[in-house]
Scaffold this motif. Structure first.
Motif, PDB file in Angstrom:
ATOM      1  N   ALA A 156       0.821  -1.207   0.000  1.00 23.37           N
ATOM      2  CA  ALA A 156       0.000   0.000   0.000  1.00 23.37           C
ATOM      3  C   ALA A 156       0.855   1.257   0.000  1.00 23.37           C
ATOM      4  CB  ALA A 156      -0.942  -0.003   1.204  1.00 23.37           C
TER       5      ALA A 156
ATOM      6  N   PRO B  59      -5.166   3.734  -5.804  1.00 22.25           N
ATOM      7  CA  PRO B  59      -6.567   3.344  -5.601  1.00 22.25           C
ATOM      8  C   PRO B  59      -7.475   3.946  -6.676  1.00 22.25           C
ATOM      9  CG  PRO B  59      -5.555   4.158  -3.582  1.00 22.25           C
ATOM     10  CD  PRO B  59      -4.626   4.515  -4.712  1.00 22.25           C
TER      11      PRO B  59
ATOM     12  N   MET C  42     -11.064  -0.731  -1.655  1.00 19.01           N
ATOM     13  CA  MET C  42     -10.661   0.488  -0.959  1.00 19.01           C
ATOM     14  C   MET C  42     -10.369   1.575  -1.984  1.00 19.01           C
ATOM     15  SD  MET C  42      -8.112  -0.973   2.003  1.00 19.01           S
ATOM     16  CE  MET C  42      -8.459  -2.537   2.816  1.00 19.01           C
TER      17      MET C  42
ATOM     18  N   TRP D 257      -8.191   2.572   4.062  1.00 18.10           N
ATOM     19  CA  TRP D 257      -6.998   2.869   3.266  1.00 18.10           C
ATOM     20  C   TRP D 257      -6.186   3.995   3.899  1.00 18.10           C
ATOM     21  CZ3 TRP D 257      -4.346   0.545  -0.392  1.00 18.10           C
ATOM     22  CH2 TRP D 257      -3.412   1.280  -1.128  1.00 18.10           C
TER      23      TRP D 257
ATOM     24  N   ARG E 193      -2.314   3.603   5.159  1.00 16.15           N
ATOM     25  CA  ARG E 193      -1.255   4.492   4.667  1.00 16.15           C
ATOM     26  C   ARG E 193      -0.632   5.305   5.814  1.00 16.15           C
ATOM     27  NH1 ARG E 193       0.825   4.887  -0.543  1.00 16.15           N
ATOM     28  NH2 ARG E 193       0.623   7.154  -0.471  1.00 16.15           N
TER      29      ARG E 193
END
Length: 768
Positions: free
Chosen positions: A54, A61, A81, A88, A92
């Motif tokens: 991620a 995304p 997400m 998300w 992050r």
């Protein structure tokens, strides 16, 4: 109730809506304020190893975790997400601050195994509770989305409130009241999920301490805060089934985040939410500018003054409706009034392209993937055929190497059940050198690719193995011929001998002329591909000619003495065989099939026991091919419309002869002899019988274009021969002559030259 476990300093429980910019910003603010020792996010624990991806700059995304059963790839689940998803944002944030982050929910191995059982329970439990809908109705709102925007997305959603945890405490209190009133809310499997969450939460607290943060659906917060024993939670999980699973990240789309896609946690306006999350500075102004740009691309005049006026109107509407900020409802109403001039037609485009959106996420190459997916990714890059969420049409010129390779790839994927592209009728679609495709990449295609992975590790190998298996299992002759066509289109030369053996065997054993007629068109189309796709069609040609011979022999008896429904089916087969014979004649280089087919059509046209719609269609096909002398069509029509013929049978003959699908309208406009015969027959039908044939006549003539119907009306009103050079009264009725009218043909040549453009005299002569 507070977001922390009451009575002591427990975990920070951040209940959210799964996709919402306000929730996402509030989660970020809460994490910044609390600085937890670890972050737990609702999702399958098997995905923990994938969480570091991620933070990859190439991860864009919307994306989703895809879990599928190893032994049954079609059994799969997604955890989507977006940029504005609170989960998300939490992932992050944790990765950016070097804080441990884990998924906490029922493992995918269990949830996939329970899916079928859960579906049965859901059907028995009745309608599930919509928490947001209940809270909105309690507050006096008729629109749950508008309520959510007012209380969460607009109020303090920027994270600059005095207490960043206040909104989570209020939402947790509301959910606690709902759980007390509605229990599991029609989600019986939640008890198992929440027991698993509590066990994993206890494990995380032992490892990282009590100050861990949990980001989960607000509905689960009361269950996670509840006091239960380890033994009770383990008892709920005892004996639940599990399967071997594999997980990866896959690209997702805004369109698949929308509720109308069928996604259970879907939202109405992912494109709007994405915009609100990204454009914190003057979001309404930026939105209206974006809408104006889209409408201008569609050749609608939208000025800067329109943008300014739309912004003002949206703000005024929000004030009149006592809303804390401009929402999607106000923005949409302003766009409709100012930029769309009150019309919903351009507004539908705005809803589709911007409110819902067409963004397709991206996943780095380092994400796990089945070998078949890797091979497809490489071919997509080398062929410059990028997957996109927006539907578009792709025209391919098969004489070009790249376009031919693209065509083979799309056909091979279709054979594997991966319908990334669907063939459509397009420019030059009747020729062999062009194809048109409608392509759109949907996230579910990743599941189809995983399923197809059992056939091989490359698209070519998998398609070949699948075609070989299908050749031995397809039960019908038409199915095998369709498979042969798809193998030729996909360039699967290695499997053609197997398919051809199966085709020859089935053709030899099948005596049903309907099956043979259904199989012939696909074979004839396949024979056209030899020149373009460098395939050998000799074996196909032999089988096709043999089937055509059997169809010519068996069709007249099969069309005799059948009812109206069977006649309609045979009418369609007649057209298919006629087209196929034309293609076959060109492919084998002999007029033999065409001559034998013409003899068959003559037998059908002359046999009284054949249904009227078939006799009429056979007559028309002979006329179009120039195989009827000048007066023969009128003679056959006179016989079909004679007084001794029942009106219903005569009307069926007319349907077959001049139906709209065959261009019959223009035939009547240009041949007044035939029009006069039809007119005379119509006026001679007894009044008592006219009502019975009216539906058939209406079906035939109502399908004509309005302009053609007007032209026919004018001709009938003037009467036969009124417009002829010889004048009215005794003059012959105009019709198609047996020879070529060279004077009329020469008049067309200058127009054709203008249309075709400059070229050598030889080129122009050949074209004309």
């Amino acid at each position: 109730m507070t977001p922390r476990d009451p009575g002591h300093d427990g975990p920070l429980l951040l209940g959210v809506r799964h996709h919402g910019p306000g929730s996402a910003r509030a989660v970020r603010a809460a994490l910044e304020a609390a600085r937890p020792s670890a972050v737990l996010v609702e999702g399958p624990p098997e995905g923990d190893a994938l969480l570091p991806l991620a933070a990859d700059d190439r991860m864009k995304p919307p994306v989703a975790l895809l879990a599928h059963a190893v032994d049954d790839p079609g059994s799969a689940s997604f955890w989507p997400m977006a940029d504005f998803s609170p989960e998300w944002v939490a992932i992050r944030w944790a990765l950016a601050h070097d804080i441990p982050v884990r998924f906490v929910d029922l493992p995918a191995a269990n949830s996939l195994a329970l899916a079928e059982h859960a579906a049965k329970e859901q059907g028995q439990a009745g309608r599930a509770v919509d928490p947001i809908g209940i809270l909105a109705a309690t507050a006096g709102y008729d629109d749950p989305e508008r309520w959510w925007e007012d209380v969460v997305e607009h109020r303090g959603a920027d994270g600059r409130t005095a207490d960043p945890l206040a909104s989570f405490a209020a939402l947790a209190e509301a959910m606690t009241a709902l759980r007390e009133a509605h229990g599991d809310g029609g989600h019986p499997q939640d008890a198992v999920r929440e027991a698993c969450m509590r066990l994993q939460l206890r494990s995380a607290r032992r490892e990282f301490g009590d100050d861990v943060a949990v980001v989960c659906g607000a509905w689960h917060v009361p269950a996670l805060a509840a006091r239960t024993t380890v033994a009770a939670d383990r008892a709920l999980l005892k004996g639940i089934p599990k399967v071997r699973t594999e997980l990866t990240w896959v690209p997702w789309t805004h369109r698949r985040l929308a509720r109308r896609s069928g996604y259970g946690a879907g939202i109405e306006s992912p494109g709007w939410y994405g915009h609100v999350f990204a454009a914190q500075d003057r979001p309404v102004e930026r939105w209206m500018t974006k809408v104006a740009g889209l409408l201008r691309e569609e050749d609608r005049h939208v000025s800067s003054a329109d943008v300014i006026e739309a912004v003002r109107l949206a703000g005024t509407l929000a004030a009149l409706r006592d809303r804390p900020a401009v929402g999607l409802t106000e923005a949409t109403d302003a766009v409709r009034a100012v930029m769309c001039e009150g019309s919903d037609v351009p507004l539908d485009l705005v809803r589709d392209r911007l409110v819902v959106g067409e963004i397709l996420g991206e996943v780095p190459d380092s994400a796990p993937a089945v070998p078949l997916q890797r091979d497809l990714d490489g071919q997509q890059r080398s062929l410059r055929l990028r997957p996109e969420a927006r539907e578009r049409e792709v025209d391919l010129d098969l004489r070009k190497e790249t376009d031919a390779a693209r065509s083979r790839l799309l056909h091979r994927l279709r054979l594997l059940g991966v319908d990334w592209g669907v063939p459509v009728a397009g420019r030059g679609s009747t020729g062999t050198f062009r194809e048109s495709w409608r392509v759109r990449w949907e996230p579910e295609l990743f599941v189809r690719i995983a399923e197809a992975g059992v056939w091989g590790t490359t698209v070519l190998g998998a398609a070949t193995a699948k075609a070989e298996a299908d050749a031995l299992s397809v039960p019908s002759l038409a199915g095998v011929t369709a498979l042969a066509e798809r193998c030729l289109l996909g360039g699967l030369s290695d499997v053609l001998p197997v398919v051809m053996r199966a085709l020859a065997d089935r053709a030899a054993l099948d005596a049903d002329v309907s099956h043979l007629a259904d199989a012939l068109p696909a074979l004839a189309r396949s024979l056209r591909y030899g020149d373009v796709r460098s395939t050998d069609g000799a074996a196909l040609g032999e089988v096709a000619v043999g089937i055509a011979e059997r169809v010519c022999i068996g069709l007249p008896p099969a069309c005799t003495g059948i009812d109206a429904d069977a006649a309609a089916e045979m009418h369609g087969r007649l057209d298919g065989v006629h087209t196929a014979i034309g293609l076959l004649t060109g492919a084998v280089g002999s007029e033999g099939p065409a001559d034998r087919w013409a003899d068959t059509l003559r037998r059908l046209a002359a046999r009284d026991a054949v249904a009227g719609v078939i006799r009429g269609r056979a007559t028309r096909l002979l006329l179009d091919d120039g195989r009827l002398p000048g007066g023969e069509p009128a003679r056959l029509m006179s016989l079909a419309l004679s007084p001794g013929t029942p009106p219903a049978e005569a009307a069926a003959w007319i349907e077959g002869f001049v139906g709209a699908a065959s261009g019959g309208a223009m035939l009547l406009v240009h041949d007044e002899r035939l029009l006069g015969l039809v007119d005379g027959w119509l006026t001679g039908i007894p009044a008592g019988e006219f009502t019975g044939v009216l539906p058939l006549l209406r079906r035939t003539f109502s399908a004509y274009e309005p302009g053609v119907r007007r032209a026919l009306g004018d001709l009938v009103r003037r009467g036969p021969g009124a417009g002829s050079a010889d004048g009215a009264g005794g003059s012959p009725v105009r019709g198609f002559g047996e020879g070529l009218d060279e004077e009329r043909a020469d008049a067309v040549v200058p127009v054709l030259r203008l249309l075709l453009g400059p070229g050598t005299p030889a080129d122009r002569a050949g074209a004309v």
